[in-house]
Design a protein around this motif. Structure first.
Motif, mmCIF file in Angstrom:
data_model
loop_
_atom_site.group_PDB
_atom_site.id
_atom_site.type_symbol
_atom_site.label_atom_id
_atom_site.label_comp_id
_atom_site.label_asym_id
_atom_site.label_seq_id
_atom_site.Cartn_x
_atom_site.Cartn_y
_atom_site.Cartn_z
ATOM 1 N N VAL A 198 -55.513 -14.040 -53.476
ATOM 2 C CA VAL A 198 -56.579 -14.363 -54.428
ATOM 3 C C VAL A 198 -56.781 -13.191 -55.376
ATOM 4 O O VAL A 198 -56.824 -12.035 -54.957
ATOM 5 N N HIS B 235 -59.439 -11.741 -57.469
ATOM 6 C CA HIS B 235 -60.881 -11.805 -57.686
ATOM 7 C C HIS B 235 -61.226 -11.360 -59.107
ATOM 8 O O HIS B 235 -60.615 -10.450 -59.662
ATOM 9 N N SER C 239 -60.727 -16.757 -62.654
ATOM 10 C CA SER C 239 -61.106 -18.062 -62.125
ATOM 11 C C SER C 239 -60.606 -19.155 -63.057
ATOM 12 O O SER C 239 -60.182 -18.897 -64.184
ATOM 13 N N HIS D 38 -60.658 -24.995 -53.127
ATOM 14 C CA HIS D 38 -61.581 -24.172 -53.920
ATOM 15 C C HIS D 38 -60.844 -23.110 -54.732
ATOM 16 O O HIS D 38 -61.412 -22.075 -55.083
ATOM 17 N N GLN D 39 -59.577 -23.368 -55.005
ATOM 18 C CA GLN D 39 -58.806 -22.430 -55.811
ATOM 19 C C GLN D 39 -57.590 -23.138 -56.395
ATOM 20 O O GLN D 39 -57.215 -24.226 -55.950
ATOM 21 N N PRO E 164 -59.860 -18.568 -57.878
ATOM 22 C CA PRO E 164 -60.954 -19.424 -57.431
ATOM 23 C C PRO E 164 -61.424 -20.339 -58.541
ATOM 24 O O PRO E 164 -61.216 -20.060 -59.738
ATOM 25 N N VAL F 142 -66.830 -19.159 -57.988
ATOM 26 C CA VAL F 142 -66.694 -19.011 -56.545
ATOM 27 C C VAL F 142 -66.401 -17.559 -56.198
ATOM 28 O O VAL F 142 -65.574 -16.946 -56.827
#
Length: 260
Positions: A166, A168, A171, A216-217, A256, A260
């Motif tokens: 992921v 971060h 998104s 969710h991603q 994400p 999220v």
């Protein structure tokens, strides 16, 4: 019956305490809604529901989403994107235009598809520019598209054997059941800014949208110009991704859903 509605501090600050309290009391919240992310019905009296405020240049629209799809948040969009979302909610989606000018005037082509990894389908976006992307300020004619993304945290891939990590701060904005933008951290702080955005909301399949809300991603794959091409089927797209990875021309990250 009490409504299971979530109004975040960020949304409350934008709409004011009075309107936020009216929402929480059920005076202005709908009895049912179509989730702005997955587009399936929701009921704030029966399930946790998020308020999502889309703010354009001149107008704002308050929407509702399952809390399992999106958290309560404020999403900054262009006025054109906002009007596109309103049309999508009303059923007039228009024609998708999945490209937008990127730095150095290269155009980013974005293709959505499902990619099978470790026996499970994942929603993916494949990004390929139509021309070499030079480093900002560079006078050379080289292609720095992948190095620039690696510097942002995208990982080089040699094979598609595992889900990438992921990333971060980045998104994917999926609103009104359609793809609007890929967001990146704002260098000046504050709300994320669009790294890529659709001229009009980009249609995705029901299967893609379902997978995005399940995980969710979204997996984003990026490759230099000429390495993927426009593939008419997902199996051909996967073959092109495998070939690009084997040739050292693919980077990826799991992004994400927005907020999220």
């Amino acid at each position: 019956m009490p409504r299971m509605l979530d109004v975040s501090d960020e949304v409350r600050a934008e709409i004011g305490d009075e309107e936020a309290d009216r929402l929480l009391a059920g005076e202005s919240a709908p009895g049912s809604y179509d989730c702005t992310s997955c587009r399936t019905p929701g009921h704030p009296e029966q399930e946790r529901t998020s308020t999502v405020l889309f703010i354009g240049d001149e107008t704002a629209v308050l929407a509702f989403a399952h809390a399992t799809c999106l958290p309560s948040q404020v999403v900054q969009v262009t006025e054109a994107q906002l009007q596109g979302a309103v049309r999508a909610i009303g059923g007039d989606t228009g024609a998708p235009a999945p490209a937008n000018a990127a730095p150095e005037q290269a155009v980013l082509g974005v293709t959505s598809g499902l990619v099978l990894i470790s026996g499970e389908l994942h929603p993916a976006l494949v990004v390929e520019p139509t021309a070499p992307v030079a480093r900002p300020g560079s006078l050379g004619a080289g292609d720095d598209f992948l190095p620039l993304l690696i510097e942002q945290g995208f990982m080089p891939l040699t094979e598609l054997s595992a889900v990438p990590p992921v990333l971060h701060g980045w998104s994917v904005l999926l609103a009104a059941g359609q793809l609007h933008a890929v967001l990146q951290p704002n260098p000046g702080g504050g709300r994320p800014v669009a790294w890529w955005q659709a001229h009009q909301p980009l249609q995705v399949t029901d299967g893609w949208r379902t997978a995005a809300n399940k995980h969710h991603q979204v997996l984003m794959f990026a490759a230099p110009v000429g390495s993927i091409g426009r593939q008419p089927r997902e199996d051909l797209l996967r073959d092109a991704l495998d070939k690009a990875a084997a040739n050292g021309q693919l980077v990826a990250a799991a992004l994400p859903l927005a907020g999220v």
